[in-house]
Design a protein around this motif. Structure first.
Motif, PDB file in Angstrom:
ATOM      1  N   GLN A   9      41.014  37.975  42.152  1.00 16.01           N
ATOM      2  CA  GLN A   9      39.903  38.859  41.811  1.00 16.01           C
ATOM      3  C   GLN A   9      38.532  38.281  41.422  1.00 16.01           C
ATOM      4  OE1 GLN A   9      40.701  41.641  38.629  1.00 16.01           O
ATOM      5  NE2 GLN A   9      42.569  42.444  39.663  1.00 16.01           N
ATOM      6  N   PHE A  10      38.567  37.178  40.933  1.00 19.24           N
ATOM      7  CA  PHE A  10      37.579  36.154  40.596  1.00 19.24           C
ATOM      8  C   PHE A  10      36.991  35.736  41.947  1.00 19.24           C
ATOM      9  CE2 PHE A  10      35.962  32.001  39.644  1.00 19.24           C
ATOM     10  CZ  PHE A  10      35.165  32.257  38.548  1.00 19.24           C
ATOM     11  N   VAL A  11      37.765  35.137  42.695  1.00 16.09           N
ATOM     12  CA  VAL A  11      37.380  34.568  44.022  1.00 16.09           C
ATOM     13  C   VAL A  11      36.548  35.904  44.808  1.00 16.09           C
ATOM     14  CG1 VAL A  11      37.931  33.609  46.274  1.00 16.09           C
ATOM     15  CG2 VAL A  11      38.832  32.799  44.053  1.00 16.09           C
ATOM     16  N   LYS A  12      37.300  36.980  44.955  1.00 17.69           N
ATOM     17  CA  LYS A  12      36.616  37.854  45.649  1.00 17.69           C
ATOM     18  C   LYS A  12      35.078  38.394  45.104  1.00 17.69           C
ATOM     19  CE  LYS A  12      37.727  42.800  47.086  1.00 17.69           C
ATOM     20  NZ  LYS A  12      38.596  43.827  47.054  1.00 17.69           N
ATOM     21  N   SER A  13      35.256  38.456  43.716  1.00 23.76           N
ATOM     22  CA  SER A  13      33.796  38.721  43.147  1.00 23.76           C
ATOM     23  C   SER A  13      32.690  37.750  43.360  1.00 23.76           C
ATOM     24  CB  SER A  13      34.007  39.150  41.571  1.00 23.76           C
ATOM     25  OG  SER A  13      32.874  39.502  41.225  1.00 23.76           O
ATOM     26  N   PRO A  43      37.593  47.208  38.484  1.00 23.30           N
ATOM     27  CA  PRO A  43      37.814  45.937  39.346  1.00 23.30           C
ATOM     28  C   PRO A  43      36.899  44.997  38.802  1.00 23.30           C
ATOM     29  CG  PRO A  43      36.799  47.466  40.497  1.00 23.30           C
ATOM     30  CD  PRO A  43      37.169  48.214  39.552  1.00 23.30           C
ATOM     31  N   LEU A  44      37.398  43.746  38.629  1.00 22.91           N
ATOM     32  CA  LEU A  44      36.515  42.619  38.022  1.00 22.91           C
ATOM     33  C   LEU A  44      34.985  42.603  39.060  1.00 22.91           C
ATOM     34  CD1 LEU A  44      36.301  40.506  36.188  1.00 22.91           C
ATOM     35  CD2 LEU A  44      37.192  38.945  37.983  1.00 22.91           C
ATOM     36  N   ASN A  45      34.116  42.687  38.024  1.00 22.82           N
ATOM     37  CA  ASN A  45      32.579  42.400  38.676  1.00 22.82           C
ATOM     38  C   ASN A  45      31.956  41.632  37.697  1.00 22.82           C
ATOM     39  OD1 ASN A  45      30.616  43.245  40.474  1.00 22.82           O
ATOM     40  ND2 ASN A  45      29.775  44.681  39.012  1.00 22.82           N
ATOM     41  N   LEU A  46      31.417  40.453  38.351  1.00 21.44           N
ATOM     42  CA  LEU A  46      30.936  39.424  37.806  1.00 21.44           C
ATOM     43  C   LEU A  46      29.211  39.468  38.153  1.00 21.44           C
ATOM     44  CD1 LEU A  46      33.191  36.700  39.039  1.00 21.44           C
ATOM     45  CD2 LEU A  46      33.419  37.961  36.779  1.00 21.44           C
TER      46      LEU A  46
END
Length: 141
Positions: A9-13, A43-46
C-alpha cells in the motif's frame, strides 16, 4: 517489522506521487520519512512535503544542492546530480528502513555511509520477503 500488504500500500501510494512528479518534470530530491504524511488510512493515501530541494528539469541528469539528511539520497545526489531515479532510490531506502525497523541505519557514520553508497551501493538483509527483495533490487539499482 512491517507486513507485506502495508508495504504494498505504501509503495502504491508513493508510486502515484513519484509518477506524477516525474511526468511533470519535477525532481523532489529530499524524500525521507519526515516528509511523508498519511492523509487517509484505508485505502492508504499519502501526502509528500519538503520541496525545498526540488527542481523542474527536462534533463535525464541535472545538478542539485544536497539536502542535509543523507541517509535516503541516491548516489548521484551525493555526487551533486539528480535524476528521476533519485526519488525512487529514496523510496527504496525508506522501505529498507521500514522492513528492518531502522536497524539498517544503526550506528552508522553519515559520511562513511555516503561513501559506501556511492562506491558499493546498499546491501540488503538476508531473509527478507522475496517480493520485497525484488522491489528493493529494482529501487536501489
Amino acid at each position: 517489522s512491517i507486513d507485506l500488504p502495508t508495504i504494498q500500500q505504501f509503495v502504491k501510494s508513493m508510486g502515484r506521487i513519484l509518477s506524477s512528479l516525474s511526468e511533470n518534470g519535477l525532481r523532489h530530491g529530499n524524500i525521507r520519512p519526515e516528509n511523508i504524511f498519511i492523509s487517509k488510512q484505508d485505502p492508504l493515501n499519502l501526502i509528500l512535503s519538503g520541496f525545498q530541494y526540488s527542481r523542474l528539469s527536462t534533463f535525464d541528469l541535472d545538478t542539485v544542492k544536497q539536502p542535509i539528511s543523507t541517509r535516503y539520497i541516491a548516489p548521484e545526489v551525493v555526487a551533486g546530480g539528480i535524476s528521476v531515479a533519485s526519488d525512487w532510490w529514496s523510496l527504496g531506502m525508506i522501505i529498507l528502513q521500514l522492513i528492518t525497523s531502522g536497524a539498517c541505519f544503526e550506528g552508522i557514520n553519515e559520511k562513511a555511509f555516503q561513501i559506501h553508497v556511492v562506491t558499493r551501493g546498499v546491501s540488503l538483509p538476508k531473509g527478507i520477503d522475496p517480493a520485497i527483495h525484488i522491489l528493493l533490487r529494482g529501487l536501489l539499482a
